[in-house]
Design an enzyme around this catalytic site. Structure first.
Site, PDB file in Angstrom:
ATOM      1  N   LYS A   1      -2.630  -0.992   6.541  1.00 46.50           N
ATOM      2  CA  LYS A   1      -3.617  -2.047   6.274  1.00 46.50           C
ATOM      3  C   LYS A   1      -4.058  -2.635   7.593  1.00 46.50           C
ATOM      4  CE  LYS A   1      -5.465  -3.938   2.592  1.00 46.50           C
ATOM      5  NZ  LYS A   1      -5.584  -3.384   1.230  1.00 46.50           N
TER       6      LYS A   1
ATOM      7  N   ASN B   1     -16.277  -6.836  -5.291  1.00 45.63           N
ATOM      8  CA  ASN B   1     -16.378  -5.447  -5.744  1.00 45.63           C
ATOM      9  C   ASN B   1     -15.448  -5.143  -6.919  1.00 45.63           C
ATOM     10  OD1 ASN B   1     -14.805  -2.632  -5.189  1.00 45.63           O
ATOM     11  ND2 ASN B   1     -17.020  -2.367  -5.114  1.00 45.63           N
TER      12      ASN B   1
ATOM     13  N   GLY C   1     -12.446  -0.281   2.910  1.00 46.59           N
ATOM     14  CA  GLY C   1     -12.783  -1.691   2.729  1.00 46.59           C
ATOM     15  C   GLY C   1     -11.692  -2.477   2.040  1.00 46.59           C
ATOM     16  N   ASP C   2     -11.849  -3.764   2.036  1.00 46.39           N
ATOM     17  CA  ASP C   2     -11.026  -4.709   1.274  1.00 46.39           C
ATOM     18  C   ASP C   2     -11.872  -5.999   1.253  1.00 46.39           C
ATOM     19  OD1 ASP C   2      -7.986  -4.828   0.269  1.00 46.39           O
ATOM     20  OD2 ASP C   2      -8.435  -6.782   1.093  1.00 46.39           O
TER      21      ASP C   2
ATOM     22  N   GLN D   1       0.822  -1.217   0.000  1.00 45.12           N
ATOM     23  CA  GLN D   1       0.000   0.000   0.000  1.00 45.12           C
ATOM     24  C   GLN D   1       0.855   1.267   0.000  1.00 45.12           C
ATOM     25  OE1 GLN D   1      -3.559  -0.938   0.503  1.00 45.12           O
ATOM     26  NE2 GLN D   1      -3.973   1.025  -0.471  1.00 45.12           N
TER      27      GLN D   1
ATOM     28  N   LYS E   1       1.721   1.807  -3.695  1.00 46.32           N
ATOM     29  CA  LYS E   1       0.486   2.055  -4.452  1.00 46.32           C
ATOM     30  C   LYS E   1      -0.014   3.471  -4.193  1.00 46.32           C
ATOM     31  CE  LYS E   1      -2.741  -0.944  -3.695  1.00 46.32           C
ATOM     32  NZ  LYS E   1      -3.974  -1.767  -3.543  1.00 46.32           N
TER      33      LYS E   1
ATOM     34  N   THR F   1     -12.102   0.818  -8.076  1.00 49.06           N
ATOM     35  CA  THR F   1     -10.988  -0.109  -8.296  1.00 49.06           C
ATOM     36  C   THR F   1     -11.157  -0.812  -9.648  1.00 49.06           C
ATOM     37  OG1 THR F   1     -10.998  -0.451  -5.902  1.00 49.06           O
ATOM     38  CG2 THR F   1      -9.551  -1.864  -7.199  1.00 49.06           C
TER      39      THR F   1
HETATM   40  N1  GLU Z   1      -8.373  -2.046  -0.098  1.00 51.39           N
HETATM   41  C1  GLU Z   1      -8.150  -1.199  -1.225  1.00 51.39           C
HETATM   42  C2  GLU Z   1      -6.727  -1.375  -1.704  1.00 51.39           C
HETATM   43  O1  GLU Z   1      -6.192  -2.460  -1.635  1.00 51.39           O
HETATM   44  C3  GLU Z   1      -8.563   0.232  -0.985  1.00 51.39           C
HETATM   45  C4  GLU Z   1      -7.909   0.936   0.169  1.00 51.39           C
HETATM   46  C5  GLU Z   1      -8.496   2.305   0.458  1.00 51.39           C
HETATM   47  O2  GLU Z   1      -9.397   2.739  -0.237  1.00 51.39           O
HETATM   48  O3  GLU Z   1      -8.015   2.921   1.419  1.00 51.39           O
HETATM   49  O4  GLU Z   1      -6.090  -0.485  -2.210  1.00 51.39           O
END
Ligand code: GLU
Length: 444
Positions: free
Chosen positions: A126, A240, A165-166, A111, A114, A209
């Protein structure tokens, strides 16, 4: 031994039994090695890579809750605040039985890069729990979310850490988590993203996403003068990310022909019926065999195997390590043109290298699926300003962000003499911003 190898060995030694975390640290550090070499003396002096690979903070807590039978259950909750060099930390919460500290650390580490690639001011984090929302009643999910937040609220706020979310955490869970945060703190603030539209959510966040994945894939293909139109697209997953990837793929003229969940997958040569898939997954919370039962053109297959389907483009949107070397070989044997990752780290390192060695256009997760967190950052901006943008405004910004990500990582790959190696490009471009911010802020 090189600096990068020293740090990888140290991470493996100090964090045994966290294979997914070792995998991402190895993949990232190995591919940024050329950029590290340029500043090796400075980075070694400041222990930059050691600081980068050790989370700022990791929180582990128990979550006791009472089920519908009146029995007490105990799950484990996690939040890993990995790196806040470029902004308040941000990243999803995953509720799934497979969750453990190593999984959360792998996701948190990914993350960081990213979020940096989005060009928006968000650090990496996370969290999650080994709680399984599948088969639980709404009341049980609410009780669990409330108890989870009763501990987590101490460590988060809109300027510090903003979860989302995830897997296993969607609009329903975010609603319950937000309600409990507000009740405990008395604050109505943008502490979570992916919120409902009536209480601070952003339009286009649900789609972000999946749509972002397709904007990225389309840009990558156009760069090679290839059109997505009429291409057969193999999609895994039915959550999703997969649903909105399928939706945008259809809008762009592609033909998504598969979808999968943890019990099986469907091959639907006439193209996935999106309305039916949404009804089964978003409303009924059903399984892929329910889809096949109502769709005469679809074949249902138990278990794994979606990567044996002959298609032009593969979009893994299910979970980590769902494509191993054998799956990669099957895809290459079927002349797949491009693989773009909607899930986080769905390809093993061997599979990734096989794609690169065989000239498959490969869009790594931290670039290709960054649209979700990018729109989350736009939700934060709207919350801070107390305004709402239209769907078109957010969607346009998302499109621009995904095109910029592609251009930036492509340029970084060229700069380091690895043209079209978007793994190297994404890792180096993501790393450079974070490393610069860390160095400017001193040894903290
Ligand atoms: N879980 C998503 C990701 O893997 C979104 C994370 C977010 O929106 O903070 O990037």
């Amino acid at each position: 031994m090189s600096y990068v190898d020293e740090v990888i060995n140290q991470i493996k030694k100090e964090n045994p039994s966290e294979p997914e975390f070792h995998q991402t640290v190895t993949e990232v550090l190995k591919s940024i090695e050329p950029a590290v070499l340029e500043k090796e003396e400075e980075y070694r002096r400041d222990a930059l890579l050691e600081r980068l690979t050790n989370p700022e903070r990791q929180i582990k807590f128990r979550v006791p809750w009472v089920n519908d039978e009146g029995e007490v259950e105990v799950n484990t909750g996690y939040r890993v605040q990995f790196n806040s060099a470029i902004g308040p930390v941000k990243g999803g919460l995953r509720f799934h039985p497979s969750v453990n500290l190593g999984i959360i650390k792998f996701l948190g580490f990914e993350q960081i890069f990213k979020n940096s690639l989005t060009g928006l001011p968000i650090g990496g984090a996370k969290g999650g729990s080994n709680f399984d929302p599948k088969g639980k009643s709404d009341r049980e999910v609410m009780t669990f979310c409330q108890n989870f937040m009763t501990e987590l609220y101490k460590y988060i706020n809109a300027d510090r850490d903003v979860p989302a979310g995830d897997i296993g955490v969607g609009a329903r869970e975010i609603g319950y988590l937000f309600g409990q945060y507000k009740k405990i703190t008395g604050q109505f603030e943008g502490v979570l993203t992916g919120k409902g539209l009536t209480y601070g959510g952003s339009l286009a966040r649900t789609e972000a996403t999946g749509y972002g994945l397709l904007y990225f894939t389309d840009t990558l293909l156009k760069n090679e003068d290839i059109s997505i139109k009429d291409k057969d697209i193999i999609v895994s997953g039915a959550g999703n990310v997969a649903i909105y990837a399928i939706e945008k793929a259809k809008q762009l003229g592609g033909n998504p022909i598969t979808a999968s969940d943890s019990t099986g997958w469907v091959y639907d040569p006439e193209g996935i019926d999106l309305k039916l898939l949404k009804e089964i997954k978003e409303v009924r919370r059903g399984r892929m065999y329910d889809y096949a039962a109502e769709r005469p053109s679809a074949e249902y297959h138990e278990g794994k195997g979606v990567w044996t389907v002959d298609g032009d483009i593969a979009l893994p949107c299910a979970t980590q390590n769902e494509i191993d070397l054998n799956d990669a070989k099957a895809l290459v044997d079927n002349d797949v043109i491009a693989v773009c990752e909607g899930a986080n780290m769905p390809s093993t390192i061997d599979a990734t290298n096989y794609f690169l060695d065989n000239d498959v256009l490969f869009g790594p997760a931290k670039a290709a699926n960054a649209g979700g967190v990018a729109v989350s950052a736009l939700e934060m901006t709207q919350n801070s300003e107390r305004i709402h943008w239209t769907f078109e405004q957010v969607d346009d910004m998302l499109k621009n962000i995904m095109v910029n990500i592609f251009n930036n990582i492509s340029n970084a790959a060229d700069k380091y003499n690895k043209p079209k190696n978007f793994v190297v490009g994404a890792n180096i471009h993501g790393f450079e911003q974070v490393a610069d911010a860390m160095q400017s802020q001193g040894i903290v």
